[in-house]
Enzyme design. Structure first.
Site, PDB file in Angstrom:
ATOM      1  N   VAL A  44      -1.809  -5.016  -8.093  1.00  0.00           N
ATOM      2  CA  VAL A  44      -0.982  -3.799  -7.530  1.00  0.00           C
ATOM      3  C   VAL A  44      -2.570  -3.348  -7.029  1.00  0.00           C
ATOM      4  O   VAL A  44      -2.226  -1.904  -6.298  1.00  0.00           O
ATOM      5  CB  VAL A  44      -0.051  -3.258  -7.903  1.00  0.00           C
ATOM      6  N   CYS A  45      -3.454  -3.023  -8.130  1.00  0.00           N
ATOM      7  CA  CYS A  45      -4.279  -2.507  -8.269  1.00  0.00           C
ATOM      8  C   CYS A  45      -5.337  -2.245  -6.955  1.00  0.00           C
ATOM      9  O   CYS A  45      -5.810  -1.678  -6.572  1.00  0.00           O
ATOM     10  CB  CYS A  45      -5.054  -2.962  -8.838  1.00  0.00           C
ATOM     11  N   THR A  46      -5.093  -2.785  -6.242  1.00  0.00           N
ATOM     12  CA  THR A  46      -6.079  -4.120  -5.387  1.00  0.00           C
ATOM     13  C   THR A  46      -5.752  -3.291  -4.187  1.00  0.00           C
ATOM     14  O   THR A  46      -6.629  -2.778  -3.125  1.00  0.00           O
ATOM     15  CB  THR A  46      -5.977  -5.458  -4.726  1.00  0.00           C
ATOM     16  N   PHE A  49      -6.659   0.512  -4.601  1.00  0.00           N
ATOM     17  CA  PHE A  49      -7.872   0.695  -3.889  1.00  0.00           C
ATOM     18  C   PHE A  49      -8.219   0.530  -2.794  1.00  0.00           C
ATOM     19  O   PHE A  49      -8.782   1.264  -1.851  1.00  0.00           O
ATOM     20  CB  PHE A  49      -8.517   0.191  -4.749  1.00  0.00           C
TER      21      PHE A  49
END
Length: 218
Positions: A44-46, A49
């Site tokens: 999710v964080c990829t 960002f």
């Protein structure tokens, strides 16, 4: 104690993907967004960002500096940026802070005071580190949001919030629900009708306490 709106945010010195920074000095006279995530190389964080990278021109247009933070080291952040740029299709030109000792995460109330990082940690060990802080040029907290691990942050909403905060600061106005730039704004109840007419010209009175006028920042 949690950070509160209009509180001066903690200053700190930290290692980042762009070298060592002193946070207040790095902000300078700009608006800033500090956004955190649990761990590098997570799905999710990829995507998040990558979304931030895609908005580079929008941040610059608004005079906003963005900076990420997680508990991984700067070398890990640098390696992860390759995945971010591949997925997002945009250069991740913003720095990412290394917070291996949790000092910054705790100062910004991202984690409980007794949090620690076990050997072989997983993203669940730092699950509460998923926050967004919008900081003004005066180094005060203007807005904060915290999300769970399984819900990706909406950076279009963060951008909308920045527009609202900047317009409110410049023009002394407030924003109604779902406001976007160019739509009518709210005249604060503390402004008299006479002063509102002098400042904004035409306005609509819906109730004695609710008056709207054209967006002066449009």
């Amino acid at each position: 104690m949690s950070l509160r709106i209009n509180q001066t945010v903690p200053d700190f010195e930290a290692e980042t993907t762009d070298g060592t920074i002193r946070f207040h000095d790095w902000i300078g006279d700009s608006w800033a967004i500090l956004f955190s995530h649990p761990k590098d190389f997570t799905p999710v964080c990829t995507t998040e960002f990558g979304a931030v990278a895609q908005l580079a021109d929008e941040w610059e247009r608004r005079g906003v500096k963005v900076i990420g933070i997680s508990v991984d080291d700067a070398d890990s952040h640098r390696r992860w940026k390759g995945d971010i740029e591949t997925f997002g299709g945009a250069k991740a030109g913003f720095p990412i802070i290394a917070d291996e000792d949790l000092k910054i995460s705790k100062a910004y109330d991202m984690l409980p005071e007794d949090a620690y990082l076990p050997d072989g940690r997983t993203p669940n060990d730092t699950a509460t580190v998923r926050s967004v802080y919008v900081i003004g040029p005066d180094k005060q907290l203007k807005l904060s949001m915290t999300y769970p691990m399984n819900v990706g942050r909406n950076f279009a909403e963060v951008l909308r919030a920045v527009d609202a905060l900047q317009a409110a600061a410049k023009h002394g106005i407030a924003m109604p629900a779902n406001w976007e730039r160019g739509q009518d704004v709210v005249i604060p109840a503390t402004v008299s009708d006479e002063d509102a007419k002098a400042k904004f010209g035409q306005f609509t009175t819906h109730f004695p306490y609710l008056r709207t006028t054209a967006d002066p920042s449009a």
